[in-house]
Design a protein around this motif. Structure first.
Motif, PDB file in Angstrom:
ATOM      1  N   GLY A  55       0.841  -1.241   0.002  1.00  0.00           N
ATOM      2  CA  GLY A  55       0.064   0.187  -0.023  1.00  0.00           C
ATOM      3  C   GLY A  55       0.919   1.248  -0.022  1.00  0.00           C
ATOM      4  N   ASP A  56       2.289   1.319   0.020  1.00  0.00           N
ATOM      5  CA  ASP A  56       2.989   2.499   0.032  1.00  0.00           C
ATOM      6  C   ASP A  56       2.641   3.070  -1.424  1.00  0.00           C
ATOM      7  OD1 ASP A  56       3.676   2.116   2.546  1.00  0.00           O
ATOM      8  OD2 ASP A  56       5.664   1.409   2.150  1.00  0.00           O
ATOM      9  N   LEU A  64      -5.225   8.405   4.242  1.00  0.00           N
ATOM     10  CA  LEU A  64      -5.440   9.545   3.428  1.00  0.00           C
ATOM     11  C   LEU A  64      -4.818  10.953   3.704  1.00  0.00           C
ATOM     12  CD1 LEU A  64      -9.168   8.987   2.150  1.00  0.00           C
ATOM     13  CD2 LEU A  64      -7.428   8.470   1.117  1.00  0.00           C
ATOM     14  N   ASP A  65      -4.669  11.397   5.125  1.00  0.00           N
ATOM     15  CA  ASP A  65      -4.020  12.373   5.694  1.00  0.00           C
ATOM     16  C   ASP A  65      -2.459  12.247   5.144  1.00  0.00           C
ATOM     17  OD1 ASP A  65      -6.177  13.471   6.422  1.00  0.00           O
ATOM     18  OD2 ASP A  65      -6.001  12.973   8.305  1.00  0.00           O
ATOM     19  N   ASP A  66      -1.946  10.920   5.268  1.00  0.00           N
ATOM     20  CA  ASP A  66      -0.644  10.805   4.849  1.00  0.00           C
ATOM     21  C   ASP A  66      -0.188  10.926   3.619  1.00  0.00           C
ATOM     22  OD1 ASP A  66      -0.236  10.495   7.624  1.00  0.00           O
ATOM     23  OD2 ASP A  66      -0.014   8.441   7.709  1.00  0.00           O
ATOM     24  N   ASN A  67      -1.208  10.474   2.672  1.00  0.00           N
ATOM     25  CA  ASN A  67      -1.026  10.277   1.345  1.00  0.00           C
ATOM     26  C   ASN A  67      -1.752  11.543   0.275  1.00  0.00           C
ATOM     27  OD1 ASN A  67       0.680   7.566   0.896  1.00  0.00           O
ATOM     28  ND2 ASN A  67      -1.098   7.205   2.310  1.00  0.00           N
ATOM     29  N   ARG A  68      -2.191  12.545   1.195  1.00  0.00           N
ATOM     30  CA  ARG A  68      -3.019  13.693   0.599  1.00  0.00           C
ATOM     31  C   ARG A  68      -1.967  14.241  -0.566  1.00  0.00           C
ATOM     32  NH1 ARG A  68      -7.443  17.151   0.323  1.00  0.00           N
ATOM     33  NH2 ARG A  68      -8.543  15.987   1.833  1.00  0.00           N
ATOM     34  N   GLY A  69      -0.905  14.553  -0.182  1.00  0.00           N
ATOM     35  CA  GLY A  69       0.192  15.437  -1.039  1.00  0.00           C
ATOM     36  C   GLY A  69       0.295  14.432  -2.481  1.00  0.00           C
ATOM     37  N   ALA A  70       0.748  13.134  -2.230  1.00  0.00           N
ATOM     38  CA  ALA A  70       0.986  12.179  -3.230  1.00  0.00           C
ATOM     39  C   ALA A  70      -0.370  12.440  -4.214  1.00  0.00           C
ATOM     40  CB  ALA A  70       1.384  10.945  -3.009  1.00  0.00           C
ATOM     41  N   LEU A  71      -1.471  12.350  -3.453  1.00  0.00           N
ATOM     42  CA  LEU A  71      -2.796  12.152  -4.556  1.00  0.00           C
ATOM     43  C   LEU A  71      -2.958  13.375  -5.074  1.00  0.00           C
ATOM     44  CD1 LEU A  71      -4.827  10.030  -2.023  1.00  0.00           C
ATOM     45  CD2 LEU A  71      -4.228   9.259  -4.166  1.00  0.00           C
ATOM     46  N   THR A 126      -0.751  14.103  -8.429  1.00  0.00           N
ATOM     47  CA  THR A 126      -0.764  13.381  -9.696  1.00  0.00           C
ATOM     48  C   THR A 126      -1.219  14.137 -10.817  1.00  0.00           C
ATOM     49  OG1 THR A 126      -2.829  12.723  -9.038  1.00  0.00           O
ATOM     50  CG2 THR A 126      -1.137  11.375  -8.525  1.00  0.00           C
ATOM     51  N   ARG A 127      -0.933  13.897 -12.002  1.00  0.00           N
ATOM     52  CA  ARG A 127      -1.013  14.737 -13.036  1.00  0.00           C
ATOM     53  C   ARG A 127      -2.167  14.232 -14.278  1.00  0.00           C
ATOM     54  NH1 ARG A 127       4.345  15.089 -12.127  1.00  0.00           N
ATOM     55  NH2 ARG A 127       4.995  13.610 -14.018  1.00  0.00           N
ATOM     56  N   THR A 128      -2.674  13.149 -13.922  1.00  0.00           N
ATOM     57  CA  THR A 128      -3.503  12.234 -14.723  1.00  0.00           C
ATOM     58  C   THR A 128      -4.479  11.609 -13.853  1.00  0.00           C
ATOM     59  OG1 THR A 128      -2.386  10.506 -15.380  1.00  0.00           O
ATOM     60  CG2 THR A 128      -1.982  12.358 -16.386  1.00  0.00           C
ATOM     61  N   PRO A 129      -5.824  11.288 -14.528  1.00  0.00           N
ATOM     62  CA  PRO A 129      -6.528  10.573 -13.795  1.00  0.00           C
ATOM     63  C   PRO A 129      -6.055   9.045 -13.593  1.00  0.00           C
ATOM     64  CG  PRO A 129      -7.877  11.841 -15.360  1.00  0.00           C
ATOM     65  CD  PRO A 129      -6.448  12.176 -15.552  1.00  0.00           C
ATOM     66  N   ARG A 130      -5.406   8.761 -14.629  1.00  0.00           N
ATOM     67  CA  ARG A 130      -5.037   7.299 -14.553  1.00  0.00           C
ATOM     68  C   ARG A 130      -3.946   7.219 -13.563  1.00  0.00           C
ATOM     69  NH1 ARG A 130      -5.495   2.799 -16.932  1.00  0.00           N
ATOM     70  NH2 ARG A 130      -7.069   3.775 -18.210  1.00  0.00           N
ATOM     71  N   ALA A 131      -2.995   8.489 -13.233  1.00  0.00           N
ATOM     72  CA  ALA A 131      -1.823   8.420 -12.161  1.00  0.00           C
ATOM     73  C   ALA A 131      -2.810   8.304 -10.865  1.00  0.00           C
ATOM     74  CB  ALA A 131      -1.083   9.342 -12.310  1.00  0.00           C
ATOM     75  N   PHE A 132      -3.664   9.068 -10.627  1.00  0.00           N
ATOM     76  CA  PHE A 132      -4.596   9.354  -9.393  1.00  0.00           C
ATOM     77  C   PHE A 132      -5.104   7.963  -9.144  1.00  0.00           C
ATOM     78  CE2 PHE A 132      -8.142  10.233  -6.821  1.00  0.00           C
ATOM     79  CZ  PHE A 132      -7.811  11.234  -6.009  1.00  0.00           C
ATOM     80  N   GLY A 133      -5.667   7.447 -10.047  1.00  0.00           N
ATOM     81  CA  GLY A 133      -6.256   6.000  -9.705  1.00  0.00           C
ATOM     82  C   GLY A 133      -5.317   5.001  -9.512  1.00  0.00           C
ATOM     83  N   ARG A 134      -4.141   4.953  -9.923  1.00  0.00           N
ATOM     84  CA  ARG A 134      -3.109   4.079  -9.721  1.00  0.00           C
ATOM     85  C   ARG A 134      -2.840   4.081  -8.231  1.00  0.00           C
ATOM     86  NH1 ARG A 134       0.441   4.933 -13.514  1.00  0.00           N
ATOM     87  NH2 ARG A 134       1.798   6.333 -12.401  1.00  0.00           N
ATOM     88  N   VAL A 135      -2.575   5.375  -7.810  1.00  0.00           N
ATOM     89  CA  VAL A 135      -2.224   5.544  -6.241  1.00  0.00           C
ATOM     90  C   VAL A 135      -3.277   5.164  -5.413  1.00  0.00           C
ATOM     91  CG1 VAL A 135      -1.682   7.199  -4.558  1.00  0.00           C
ATOM     92  CG2 VAL A 135      -0.725   7.277  -6.871  1.00  0.00           C
ATOM     93  N   VAL A 136      -4.779   5.542  -5.761  1.00  0.00           N
ATOM     94  CA  VAL A 136      -5.799   5.199  -4.899  1.00  0.00           C
ATOM     95  C   VAL A 136      -6.019   3.563  -4.853  1.00  0.00           C
ATOM     96  CG1 VAL A 136      -8.305   4.969  -4.900  1.00  0.00           C
ATOM     97  CG2 VAL A 136      -6.983   7.115  -5.252  1.00  0.00           C
ATOM     98  N   SER A 137      -5.793   3.123  -5.937  1.00  0.00           N
ATOM     99  CA  SER A 137      -6.008   1.213  -5.978  1.00  0.00           C
ATOM    100  C   SER A 137      -4.521   0.780  -5.094  1.00  0.00           C
ATOM    101  CB  SER A 137      -5.785   0.879  -7.602  1.00  0.00           C
ATOM    102  OG  SER A 137      -4.469   1.106  -8.115  1.00  0.00           O
ATOM    103  N   THR A 138      -3.645   1.424  -5.051  1.00  0.00           N
ATOM    104  CA  THR A 138      -2.567   0.654  -4.147  1.00  0.00           C
ATOM    105  C   THR A 138      -2.982   1.019  -2.691  1.00  0.00           C
ATOM    106  OG1 THR A 138      -1.034   1.224  -5.657  1.00  0.00           O
ATOM    107  CG2 THR A 138      -0.350   0.828  -3.547  1.00  0.00           C
ATOM    108  N   LEU A 139      -3.495   2.460  -2.430  1.00  0.00           N
ATOM    109  CA  LEU A 139      -3.886   2.554  -0.855  1.00  0.00           C
ATOM    110  C   LEU A 139      -5.126   1.561  -0.847  1.00  0.00           C
ATOM    111  CD1 LEU A 139      -3.757   6.576  -0.942  1.00  0.00           C
ATOM    112  CD2 LEU A 139      -2.170   4.918   0.035  1.00  0.00           C
ATOM    113  N   LEU A 140      -5.996   1.420  -1.695  1.00  0.00           N
ATOM    114  CA  LEU A 140      -7.194   0.492  -1.250  1.00  0.00           C
ATOM    115  C   LEU A 140      -6.966  -0.957  -1.090  1.00  0.00           C
ATOM    116  CD1 LEU A 140     -10.121   2.215  -3.336  1.00  0.00           C
ATOM    117  CD2 LEU A 140      -9.649   2.490  -0.641  1.00  0.00           C
ATOM    118  N   ALA A 141      -5.738  -1.267  -1.447  1.00  0.00           N
ATOM    119  CA  ALA A 141      -5.105  -2.898  -1.424  1.00  0.00           C
ATOM    120  C   ALA A 141      -5.248  -2.970   0.157  1.00  0.00           C
ATOM    121  CB  ALA A 141      -3.863  -3.019  -1.894  1.00  0.00           C
ATOM    122  N   LYS A 142      -4.949  -2.158   0.801  1.00  0.00           N
ATOM    123  CA  LYS A 142      -5.195  -2.577   2.324  1.00  0.00           C
ATOM    124  C   LYS A 142      -6.565  -2.801   3.009  1.00  0.00           C
ATOM    125  CE  LYS A 142      -1.337   0.655   3.848  1.00  0.00           C
ATOM    126  NZ  LYS A 142      -0.436  -0.237   4.205  1.00  0.00           N
TER     127      LYS A 142
END
Length: 449
Positions: free
Chosen positions: A40-41, A174-181, A184-200
């Motif tokens: 999830g990192d 989400l607080d810890d990763n708000r900056g990384a989210l 992100t410069r595209t919807p796909r990049a945002f989705g990739r980060v979200v999908s990794t976080l939601l793996a938890k």
């Protein structure tokens, strides 16, 4: 020390209890206590040169199972080594803006083991590396992303029916990763980060959708308790009726129906299962094999199960998140399977073959058949994944799907993450499945008794 103030018998019992607890602690199989990077990192430094996995006890350093492959598997860049008997170090070469996945052991490959030979519990690790540069996200995209994070937070808290199951602090995550989210410069990049976080969440009914394509979150491939390539050899008259339905018959009158999916997008293919029942109307008993069935349309599964019952039967319960009062569950509802009309009926004994691939609507089918008076479920425990997912638009080109209900068995016991046990358990280790089908053999023996 004032041991003399305590009764000797009480001291003896206490020492015995402590000794027993110590033995239980020592006997526990190994587990991962730290992973760098961890599951999830996100925004992992692409210059990271090694992955470090630490176990909670000394390991047998002669064996390992680092599972994975393809584009998502990290490039190994040196000799894998052990440090101190508990930590394994994997030299890697990572790419920027890339999603990686590997698993320490899985259900099939279990060579990470302690010095007593006990295999470590599987530990999947999914992470995403950061970008190669510091390009600035456009202000309008950053604003959309910020609003999307807030919508994601609300959806998890108010609409996700299993949000508390794994004990994840979603607000903190989400607080810890708000900056990384937000960066992100595209919807796909945002989705990739979200999908990794939601793996938890460890939930296969949670996924991310961008431009019509699905990004899974939790990846934990089950190990089947069946070898499909062997079935034509062990089932006499094995015949393909549709892409997902097969049948056969033994000389003593035991029939066989294999339904590999309750595919709602192709109901004509499922219709072949009813054809198989028509053709097996005079069978003395029937084996229904759904070990490779991962779900589909529950109404199709219900129609087929209705061929094996004489009256309405309670097979499951569920409760939904109340859409009018988000964050609160509605009443527990009964789920009933009715006898199917204008369909073939079978009144003889039935053995239903189940196992670890079974999930979602096919778990509902297994519950239906457990409630059928003449059916016996045999094989292995199912995955325990039932969600009735619903979409949530995050407003920046990304949609997340989250389960909307909690599935329960007929007693009202939730089985998410636990699975549904068979009536008769049959061990089917992968090495045996190369030459035989112990679950099928056990079903034949049971029906012929």
């Amino acid at each position: 020390m004032h041991y003399t103030t305590c009764p000797v018998k009480r001291i003896g019992l206490l020492l015995i209890l402590l000794f027993a607890m110590a033995r239980l602690a020592v006997a526990a199989p190994p587990g991962v206590v730290e992973a760098i990077p961890d599951n999830g990192d996100v925004n992992v430094d692409p210059n990271l040169s090694e992955i470090r996995i630490t176990f909670d006890q000394r390991m047998d350093t002669r064996g390992r199972s680092i599972v994975g492959g393809g584009e998502s598997f990290p490039e190994i860049a040196g000799e894998i080594r052990w440090v101190g008997g508990k930590t394994i170090v994997i030299p890697v070469k990572l790419k920027p803006d890339h999603e990686y996945w590997l698993s320490i052991n899985n259900q099939q490959y279990r060579n990470f083991a302690n010095v007593r030979g006990e295999s470590a519990a599987p530990y999947p690790i999914r992470f995403v590396t950061g970008g190669a540069d510091d390009a600035i996200t456009p202000a309008d995209q950053r604003e959309l992303n910020a609003a999307a994070v807030d919508r994601l937070r609300a959806a998890l808290a108010m609409s996700y029916s299993y949000c508390d199951r794994t004990g994840v602090d979603w607000d903190g995550l989400l607080d810890d990763n708000r900056g990384a989210l937000e960066r992100t410069r595209t919807p796909r990049a945002f989705g990739r980060v979200v999908s990794t976080l939601l793996a938890k969440a460890e939930d296969k009914h949670v996924w991310v959708e961008v431009d019509g394509s699905r990004m899974p979150t939790y990846r934990s491939p089950p190990v089947p308790n069946v070898n499909p390539e062997l079935l034509p050899e062990v089932v006499p008259g094995f015949e393909r009726l549709s892409p997902i339905v097969f049948m056969g018959r033994w000389d003593d009158g035991v029939g066989y129906v294999n339904v590999a999916s309750w595919d709602g997008a192709n109901p004509e293919a499922v219709e072949a299962a009813f054809e198989a029942l028509w053709r097996l109307h005079d069978a003395r008993a029937i084996i229904v094999d759904v070990r490779m069935n991962g779900g589909g349309d529950e109404t199709l599964a219900k129609a087929f199960a209705g061929c094996f019952i004489d009256e309405p039967v309670l097979y499951a319960k569920n409760r939904y998140v109340d859409p009018a009062n988000p964050g609160v569950f509605g009443p527990v509802l009964d789920r009933i399977v009715e006898p199917s009309t204008r369909r073939p009926r079978f009144t003889g004994p039935v053995a239903v073959l189940s196992g670890p691939v079974v999930m979602s609507s096919n778990e509902a089918f297994v519950l239906m058949m457990k409630a059928a008076p003449r059916a016996t479920v045999m094989g292995g425990t199912t995955q325990g994944s039932s969600g009735n997912p619903r979409p949530h638009d995050l407003g920046n080109g990304v949609t997340i799907w989250l389960p909307s209900w909690q599935g329960m068995d007929a007693r009202g016991v939730m089985f998410e993450g636990v699975g549904i046990e068979p009536d008769i358990a049959v061990d089917a280790p992968p090495e045996r499945l190369m030459r035989a089908d112990p679950v099928l053999d056990a079903a034949l023996e049971h029906l012929r008794e």
